[in-house]
Design an enzyme around this catalytic site. Sequence first.
Site, PDB file in Angstrom:
ATOM      1  N   GLY A 147      33.920  40.437   0.836  1.00 23.50           N
ATOM      2  CA  GLY A 147      34.214  39.719   2.078  1.00 23.50           C
ATOM      3  C   GLY A 147      33.173  39.966   3.154  1.00 23.50           C
ATOM      4  CG  ASP A 192      30.993  33.710   6.370  1.00 21.22           C
ATOM      5  OD1 ASP A 192      31.581  34.196   7.357  1.00 21.22           O
ATOM      6  OD2 ASP A 192      31.536  33.548   5.266  1.00 21.22           O
ATOM      7  CG  ASP A 209      35.160  29.530   9.968  1.00 25.95           C
ATOM      8  OD1 ASP A 209      36.260  29.344   9.395  1.00 25.95           O
ATOM      9  OD2 ASP A 209      34.128  29.902   9.358  1.00 25.95           O
TER      10      ASP A 209
HETATM   11  C1  GLA Z   1      35.086  33.010   4.559  1.00 26.02           C
HETATM   12  C2  GLA Z   1      34.427  31.713   5.000  1.00 26.02           C
HETATM   13  C3  GLA Z   1      34.342  31.627   6.523  1.00 26.02           C
HETATM   14  C4  GLA Z   1      35.692  31.922   7.190  1.00 26.02           C
HETATM   15  C5  GLA Z   1      36.315  33.181   6.601  1.00 26.02           C
HETATM   16  C6  GLA Z   1      37.720  33.385   7.084  1.00 26.02           C
HETATM   17  O1  GLA Z   1      34.261  34.098   4.890  1.00 26.02           O
HETATM   18  O2  GLA Z   1      33.137  31.600   4.448  1.00 26.02           O
HETATM   19  O3  GLA Z   1      33.854  30.359   6.897  1.00 26.02           O
HETATM   20  O4  GLA Z   1      36.537  30.825   7.094  1.00 26.02           O
HETATM   21  O5  GLA Z   1      36.350  33.156   5.185  1.00 26.02           O
HETATM   22  O6  GLA Z   1      37.718  33.636   8.449  1.00 26.02           O
END
Ligand code: GLA
Length: 398
Positions: free
Chosen positions: A135, A183, A49
């Site tokens: 996560g 996210d 992203d």
């Molecule tokens: C975290 C970040 C996202 C993205 C993921 C990895 O969740 O908040 O913006 O970069 O890691 O894909």
Amino acid sequence: MSKSAKSLSGGAPADRILSIREKFHQTFKEKPLLVRSPGRVNLIGEHTDYNEGFVLPAAVDKAIYFAIAPGKGRSCAVYAYDLGESHEFSLSGLVKSQKGWPNYLMGVVDELQKAGCSISGFQCVFGGDIPIGAGMSSSAAIEAGLAFALNKIFGLGLDPLTLVKLAQKAENEFVGVRCGIMDQFINVFGRPRSVLKLDCRSLDYEYYPFDRPDLRIVLCDTLVKRELASSEYNVRRQQCESGVNLLAKYAPGLKSLRDVSLELLEAHRPEIDPVVYKRCDYVIRENARVEQACADLRKSDFHSFGQRMFGSHSGLRDDYEVSCRELDVLVEAASEIKGVLGARMMGAGFGGCTINLLEEKAVEEFDKTVARAYRGQFGKDPKFYISTLESGTEIVES
Ligand code: GLA
């Protein structure tokens, strides 16, 4: 608008929502607005992203609930239900808190004020069932959920994309993690039974139905605290940027890894730091995997889709180096089970969950075998969550 407690969020613990509402009543003696703000999964497209690439997330059943109402002065009182902790702050002097969690809320307030929005103080109780550090983006759920709720109670009239950007900025600036937009975007734009393909450069997006009754998305939580996640996350961003800066000398107009082909990267390999090379190579391939995975979905080819998830994990483990032994063991164990289509680590990495796509009839065997493998290596059980794909942030009671 009101929904029955049972229908709040596709099977989320209704009694927890009621307790949050009850706690608000007891503490503030008034009727709150009730907002549901979901966690997320990401099927494929990790660490792409912030490189202006592609991601394929979905909002899920696990969520944070806000009970919230405007106050009178400039003082804000917030209560974190699951921690049993409260925090008060004034709109006039936002100071970073040692407690950690208030910063996600104050960051949003800070950004709203910087954007010139006129808000007064407020009272809020929040809590839910998104596991912290797994996560699944509990932080984005707090940020985007609060931005959405404040937009409603103060009638700010901000559109959904503005809320997304504001919530992301809260995390970048106040919390200090340079996260991408995935996210917060999926938190606001998620749709039931669908994944969302987001082009993180143009912010164009499209939904893909992800609703096969014979398949399940199962998360497997290592329960490893992601201590390295935020510092190493920022390091990965810098490594990608340094690759871009070097290659931009040869390709004018090149702005991000989105603009870099494997051929261009290969042509300049001798000049590129070997670690930076691996990072860039991973990102370019992962973007291609998201595109291919979407083509699989258009053909309902979930087997091929699952293979790309395994490919993503290998890249994250060997080239982007954000996995850890616990995640690798879970993916390895999953890969040996009949009926598992795909498995990979999910999110920033260094702990948290794996995401697994499997046949419904394989779920029992999966839980048993994966838990046994994990216990054998680490002497403890992982946690399993079956995820259903639900709507983005929404009002559940006003
Ligand atoms: C975290 C970040 C996202 C993205 C993921 C990895 O969740 O908040 O913006 O970069 O890691 O894909």
